[in-house]
Design a protein around this motif. Structure first.
Motif, short mmCIF file in Angstrom:
data_model
loop_
_atom_site.label_atom_id
_atom_site.label_comp_id
_atom_site.label_asym_id
_atom_site.label_seq_id
_atom_site.Cartn_x
_atom_site.Cartn_y
_atom_site.Cartn_z
N GLY A 114 0.81 -1.21 0.00
CA GLY A 114 0.00 0.00 0.00
C GLY A 114 0.84 1.26 0.00
N ILE A 115 1.94 1.22 0.74
CA ILE A 115 2.84 2.37 0.80
C ILE A 115 3.44 2.64 -0.58
CG2 ILE A 115 5.04 3.17 1.76
CD1 ILE A 115 4.26 1.63 4.35
N VAL A 116 3.89 1.59 -1.24
CA VAL A 116 4.48 1.75 -2.58
C VAL A 116 3.43 2.24 -3.57
CG1 VAL A 116 5.52 0.49 -4.51
CG2 VAL A 116 6.32 0.08 -2.17
N VAL B 287 2.37 4.93 6.21
CA VAL B 287 3.67 4.81 6.88
C VAL B 287 3.47 4.94 8.39
CG1 VAL B 287 5.91 5.92 7.24
CG2 VAL B 287 5.07 5.53 4.92
N ALA B 288 2.69 5.92 8.81
CA ALA B 288 2.46 6.13 10.24
C ALA B 288 1.74 4.94 10.87
CB ALA B 288 1.65 7.42 10.45
N THR B 289 0.73 4.43 10.19
CA THR B 289 0.00 3.30 10.77
C THR B 289 0.82 2.01 10.73
OG1 THR B 289 -1.15 2.84 8.67
CG2 THR B 289 -2.27 4.25 10.28
N PHE B 290 1.68 1.89 9.73
CA PHE B 290 2.59 0.74 9.69
C PHE B 290 3.50 0.77 10.92
CE2 PHE B 290 6.78 -0.98 8.53
CZ PHE B 290 6.43 -2.28 8.19
N LEU B 291 4.07 1.94 11.20
CA LEU B 291 4.96 2.07 12.36
C LEU B 291 4.19 1.87 13.67
CD1 LEU B 291 7.14 5.08 11.18
CD2 LEU B 291 7.78 2.65 11.22
N LEU B 292 2.99 2.43 13.76
CA LEU B 292 2.17 2.27 14.96
C LEU B 292 1.80 0.81 15.19
CD1 LEU B 292 0.45 3.53 17.27
CD2 LEU B 292 -1.42 3.63 15.62
N THR B 293 1.43 0.13 14.13
CA THR B 293 1.06 -1.28 14.25
C THR B 293 2.26 -2.13 14.64
OG1 THR B 293 -0.68 -0.95 12.60
CG2 THR B 293 -0.04 -3.21 13.06
N MET B 294 3.42 -1.85 14.04
CA MET B 294 4.62 -2.60 14.41
C MET B 294 4.99 -2.36 15.87
SD MET B 294 5.52 -4.51 11.98
CE MET B 294 3.81 -4.70 11.54
N GLU C 278 -15.11 15.41 0.21
CA GLU C 278 -13.79 15.75 0.74
C GLU C 278 -13.46 14.78 1.88
OE1 GLU C 278 -10.31 16.87 0.97
OE2 GLU C 278 -11.50 17.92 -0.50
N PHE C 279 -12.20 14.42 1.97
CA PHE C 279 -11.72 13.58 3.07
C PHE C 279 -10.35 14.08 3.49
CE2 PHE C 279 -9.31 9.90 4.67
CZ PHE C 279 -10.10 9.60 5.76
N LYS C 280 -10.23 14.36 4.76
CA LYS C 280 -8.95 14.81 5.30
C LYS C 280 -8.60 13.90 6.47
CE LYS C 280 -8.24 19.22 5.67
NZ LYS C 280 -8.19 20.63 6.13
N VAL C 281 -7.48 13.21 6.36
CA VAL C 281 -7.02 12.34 7.44
C VAL C 281 -6.71 13.21 8.65
CG1 VAL C 281 -5.22 10.72 8.16
CG2 VAL C 281 -6.07 10.66 5.81
N ALA C 282 -7.19 12.79 9.81
CA ALA C 282 -6.97 13.55 11.04
C ALA C 282 -5.48 13.82 11.23
CB ALA C 282 -7.53 12.78 12.23
N VAL C 283 -5.12 15.02 11.56
CA VAL C 283 -3.76 15.51 11.81
C VAL C 283 -2.92 15.50 10.52
CG1 VAL C 283 -1.64 15.24 13.15
CG2 VAL C 283 -3.84 14.75 14.22
N ILE C 284 -2.87 14.39 9.84
CA ILE C 284 -2.04 14.25 8.65
C ILE C 284 -2.54 15.14 7.52
CG2 ILE C 284 -1.35 12.61 6.83
CD1 ILE C 284 -1.31 10.46 9.07
N GLY C 285 -3.85 15.25 7.36
CA GLY C 285 -4.41 16.06 6.28
C GLY C 285 -3.98 17.51 6.36
N ASP C 286 -3.99 18.08 7.55
CA ASP C 286 -3.55 19.47 7.72
C ASP C 286 -2.06 19.62 7.41
OD1 ASP C 286 -6.06 20.43 8.43
OD2 ASP C 286 -5.74 20.00 10.56
N TRP C 287 -1.28 18.65 7.84
CA TRP C 287 0.16 18.70 7.59
C TRP C 287 0.45 18.61 6.10
CZ3 TRP C 287 3.69 15.21 5.48
CH2 TRP C 287 5.03 15.58 5.62
N VAL C 288 -0.24 17.70 5.41
CA VAL C 288 -0.04 17.55 3.96
C VAL C 288 -0.47 18.81 3.23
CG1 VAL C 288 -0.86 16.30 1.92
CG2 VAL C 288 -0.15 15.03 3.95
#
Length: 149
Positions: free
Chosen positions: A33-35, A63-70, A136-146
């Motif tokens: 999914g990341i790729v 990437v963030a959820t991959f790291l969180l899950t790991m 419209e869809f904005k991922v929480a926290v990440i959407g504003d940063w992007v």
């Protein structure tokens, strides 16, 4: 919440594909999914701001959820190991026929990393559905940063 966005069907499909590509992680240890999101972003970053925005959101989110899950799995593994090894080191003969109770408690705690994993996938799929529907869809926290990038 029901804000419609003016985009073409192709743009909505690509944005949804970027978010939905998190499902590829199920078959590729999280990397597929990341790729996919990275490729969609790289190809469309100068062609469509809508697609680029959603692909970058999906990329950062995955990437963030991959790291969180790991991290969740590592914490669970460490806890489970301590719950099993602690009693076994203290009294190894007591567990010749039955495992320590920590084995079963640790198995029950497995629901935590599995739950985190499932919720992150469902949230990404919600984003895919929203994009595909032209909302419209904005991922929480990440959407504003992007958006600020």
């Amino acid at each position: 919440m029901s804000e419609q966005v003016t985009t073409s069907q192709d743009e909505r499909t690509l944005a949804a594909l970027a978010h939905g590509s998190i499902l590829l992680g199920l078959f590729s240890n999280g990397i597929g999914g990341i790729v996919t999101a990275l490729v969609i972003w790289a190809v469309h970053r100068n062609k469509s701001t809508y697609v680029a925005y959603h692909a970058l959101q999906a990329l950062v989110y995955q990437v963030a959820t991959f790291l969180l899950t790991m991290l969740a799995w590592c914490c669970w593994g460490l806890l489970w190991t301590l719950m099993i090894l602690g009693p076994m080191v203290g009294n190894p003969g007591a567990y010749d026929t039955t495992p320590p109770a920590g084995l079963w408690v640790g198995m029950a705690f497995m629901v935590v990393p599995l739950g985190i994993w499932a919720l992150t996938i469902l949230y990404a799929l919600w984003g895919a559905v929203r994009c595909l529907g032209g909302h419209e869809f904005k991922v929480a926290v990440i959407g504003d940063w992007v958006e600020a990038q």
